[in-house]
Design an enzyme around this catalytic site. Structure first.
Site, PDB file in Angstrom:
ATOM      1  N   HIS A  28      25.141  10.653   4.077  1.00 11.54           N
ATOM      2  CA  HIS A  28      24.836  10.132   5.409  1.00 11.54           C
ATOM      3  C   HIS A  28      24.205  11.243   6.251  1.00 11.54           C
ATOM      4  O   HIS A  28      24.700  12.371   6.222  1.00 11.54           O
ATOM      5  CB  HIS A  28      26.126   9.672   6.091  1.00 11.54           C
ATOM      6  N   GLY A  48      -8.457  -7.888  -8.969  1.00 11.11           N
ATOM      7  CA  GLY A  48      -7.846  -7.556 -10.255  1.00 11.11           C
ATOM      8  C   GLY A  48      -8.781  -6.686 -11.094  1.00 11.11           C
ATOM      9  O   GLY A  48      -9.915  -6.404 -10.702  1.00 11.11           O
ATOM     10  N   ARG A  49      -8.268  -6.223 -12.220  1.00  7.42           N
ATOM     11  CA  ARG A  49      -9.042  -5.374 -13.126  1.00  7.42           C
ATOM     12  C   ARG A  49      -9.014  -5.982 -14.527  1.00  7.42           C
ATOM     13  O   ARG A  49      -8.116  -6.757 -14.849  1.00  7.42           O
ATOM     14  CB  ARG A  49      -8.461  -3.946 -13.137  1.00  7.42           C
ATOM     15  N   ILE A  91      -4.573  -3.345  -4.254  1.00  8.02           N
ATOM     16  CA  ILE A  91      -5.690  -2.581  -3.693  1.00  8.02           C
ATOM     17  C   ILE A  91      -6.057  -3.101  -2.305  1.00  8.02           C
ATOM     18  O   ILE A  91      -6.279  -2.318  -1.375  1.00  8.02           O
ATOM     19  CB  ILE A  91      -6.916  -2.634  -4.644  1.00  8.02           C
TER      20      ILE A  91
END
Ligand code: FAD
Ligand code: NAI
Length: 483
Positions: A455, A282-283, A196
């Site tokens: 290519h 963090g979560r 995040i």
């Protein structure tokens, strides 16, 4: 109101709503309980659609277009007048994308015959054959007992809060607040150089903010392959993200409308001032109001719902998926677990391959990987061979003005089997899907060498990286002996 279902899913995020739809496809009667209210309206789609993946990518796209228009067009001989950004319009665009998608999910549930119950779900009894779930309606707090043969817990996660930088919703915000700044902060602080921090830090930097990112760990992006994180750090710093590793924020407070941040850098105390501060460290799994006392569900030490490889909890017929359980907190992982859980309930042998869950950080260029990093492969005891290829020698990337970064492959030297693919490159998130598919089919480096890549494409760098693992890259001078 109907009070008995085959399957009740608690949580309507990507894990929960996909599980509910798959359940209905398989012939179950299904209710999906979701309590989220977004911008005044009940909303499905969870963190991902409302305040996560989608709104962040909308802002990443707007800010990238702004920066590219301002700074890159001159190289193409294109001149523009003054380039300005209307932040209100940019946020409106984001909101309308979110609204369209969440309304679409509501339509999908309805179309599949899933009942969306708007309110809170609480597992009261998971031990009996008929599970009991308490539903508390958003509209009037009325409580109803619902019985179900099967329950899937999909309550997701919320940002971790830290006592040294308490969010106030205005100056010190979490990721949700950082999607809503009504003007570009002149100076923006970010705590946490994780996914995040890098994505939302990039958004506001591109729009003109001076961004300082504080990271407590000594190493930048330690979860990634070292060669990739080193290259990413170089590129992001060059773009102007001031990333400070080994820096602990010891205090953040609002003084006269500014955020004063105090840090400890190897014992030295420093103070800096910002207009806004984002806390993204963090979560954590979210299980408040989800589990009534005595419902029987076991949690891990970290507060996750304990599950096995098939997302079964300790109780028969109760499954848990997504951010609520072990593993990376990613929408695609939650979705696959949701489908696996329902298919298992239906008696099928579905299985998520946790070894091939892709990670993408949507900076520009993107940072992405699948499988083992070189360091992780060595730690696991593999004799490792690697190959990498710089985009500075890839024709398509150069033609697009994107000739930076690299693609790397990691393989088992004994068997030649591909163990991981890593990239910091334009479109890296899509490119590493080639690695995912190759790994699912137990491909070798030789397989990748023998395939014909079109290519000019950026994917040619995958081919060259595979060739380089044996000293055979064509567009690089390799000292290794040719195989
Ligand atoms: P959630 O999406 O959190 O959904 C759970 C839902 O359950 C919530 O809506 C919640 O309201 C509801 N709920 C909780 N408890 C109850 C209850 N008791 N009763 C009723 N409802 C309840 N992941 C990616 O893969 N790619 C990305 O690009 C990406 N970007 C992100 C950007 C940001 C800023 C953030 C914050 C996250 C991002 N993620 C991304 C992570 C992703 O959003 C999560 O991994 C994903 O949403 C998890 O899905 P889930 O269904 O487990 O939970
Ligand atoms: P994260 O785990 O990615 O990064 C948090 C960072 O903060 C880590 O580098 C950590 O070392 C650091 N940190 C922790 N405490 C700290 C402190 N006190 N001071 C300074 N640094 C500290 O978590 P983040 O960025 O909050 O994201 C949460 C989750 O959301 C991630 O796990 C990710 O899976 C998911 N997500 C995924 C995205 C994607 O797939 N593109 C985008 C955004 C989020």
């Amino acid at each position: 109101m109907k009070t008995s279902y085959d399957l009740v899913v608690i949580g309507g995020g990507p894990g929960g709503y996909e599980a509910a739809i798959r359940g209905a496809q398989l012939g179950f009667s299904v209710a999906c309980i979701e309590k989220r209210v977004h911008k005044g309206e009940p909303a499905l789609g969870g963190t991902c659609l409302n305040v996560g993946c989608i709104p962040s990518k909308a802002l990443l796209d707007s800010s990238h277009r702004y920066e590219a228009t301002k700074h890159e067009l001159a190289d193409h001989g294109i001149s523009t007048g003054d380039v300005n950004i209307d932040i209100a319009k940019m946020l409106e665009r984001k909101d309308s994308i979110v609204k369209g998608l969440t309304a679409g999910v509501a339509g999908l549930l309805k179309g599949n015959g899933v009942d969306w119950l708007q309110g809170w779900g609480t597992l009261v009894d998971g031990k009996s054959a008929d599970k009991k779930v308490k539903f508390t309606a958003l509209a009037d707090d009325a409580e109803t007992e619902i019985t179900a043969k099967y329950v899937i817990l999909a309550a997701g996660s919320v940002p971790i809060e830290i006592p040294v930088a308490k969010t106030d919703g205005e100056f010190i915000v979490d990721s949700t607040g950082a999607l809503e700044f009504s003007e570009v902060p002149k100076r923006l602080g970010v705590i946490g150089a994780g996914v995040i921090g890098l994505e939302l830090g990039s958004v506001w930097r591109r729009l003109g903010a001076e961004v300082v990112v504080y990271e407590a760990m000594p190493e930048f992006l330690a979860v990634a392959d070292k060669e990739i994180s080193k290259e990413a750090a170089k590129l992001l710093k060059k773009q102007g993200l001031d990333i400070r590793v080994d820096t602990k924020v010891t205090n953040a407070e609002v003084v006269n409308g500014e955020v004063v941040v105090t840090t400890d850098v190897k014992g030295e105390t420093k103070t800096e001032t910002f207009d806004k501060l984002i806390v993204c460290v963090g979560r954590r799994a979210y299980s408040e109001k989800l589990l009534a006392e005595g419902c029987g569900i076991e949690l891990t030490e970290r507060g996750l719902v304990a599950v096995d490889d098939q997302c079964k909890t300790n109780l028969d017929g109760v499954y848990a998926i997504g951010d609520l359980v072990r593993g990376p907190m990613l929408a695609h992982k939650a979705m696959e677990e949701g489908m696996m859980a329902v298919e298992r309930i239906h008696g099928e042998k579905a299985q998520v391959n946790y070894d091939t869950i892709i990670s993408v950080i949507y900076t520009h260029p993107e940072i992405a990987w699948v499988g083992l990093s070189e360091q992780a492969a060595i730690e696991k005891g593999y004799e490792v061979k690697t190959g990498s290829f710089s985009l500075a020698a890839n024709g398509r990337a150069l033609a697009q003005g994107e000739g930076v970064g690299l693609i790397k492959v990691v393989a088992d030297a004994k068997t030649d089997r591909l163990l991981g693919m890593h990239a910091v490159a334009v479109g890296a998130g899509d490119i590493v899907h080639q690695g995912m598919i190759a790994m699912e089919f137990v491909s070798s480096i030789e397989d990748l060498q023998l395939m014909t890549f079109a290519h000019p494409t950026v994917s040619e760098a995958v081919h060259e990286a595979a060739l380089s693992a044996d000293g055979r890259a064509i567009h690089a001078i390799q000292r290794k002996k040719r195989k």
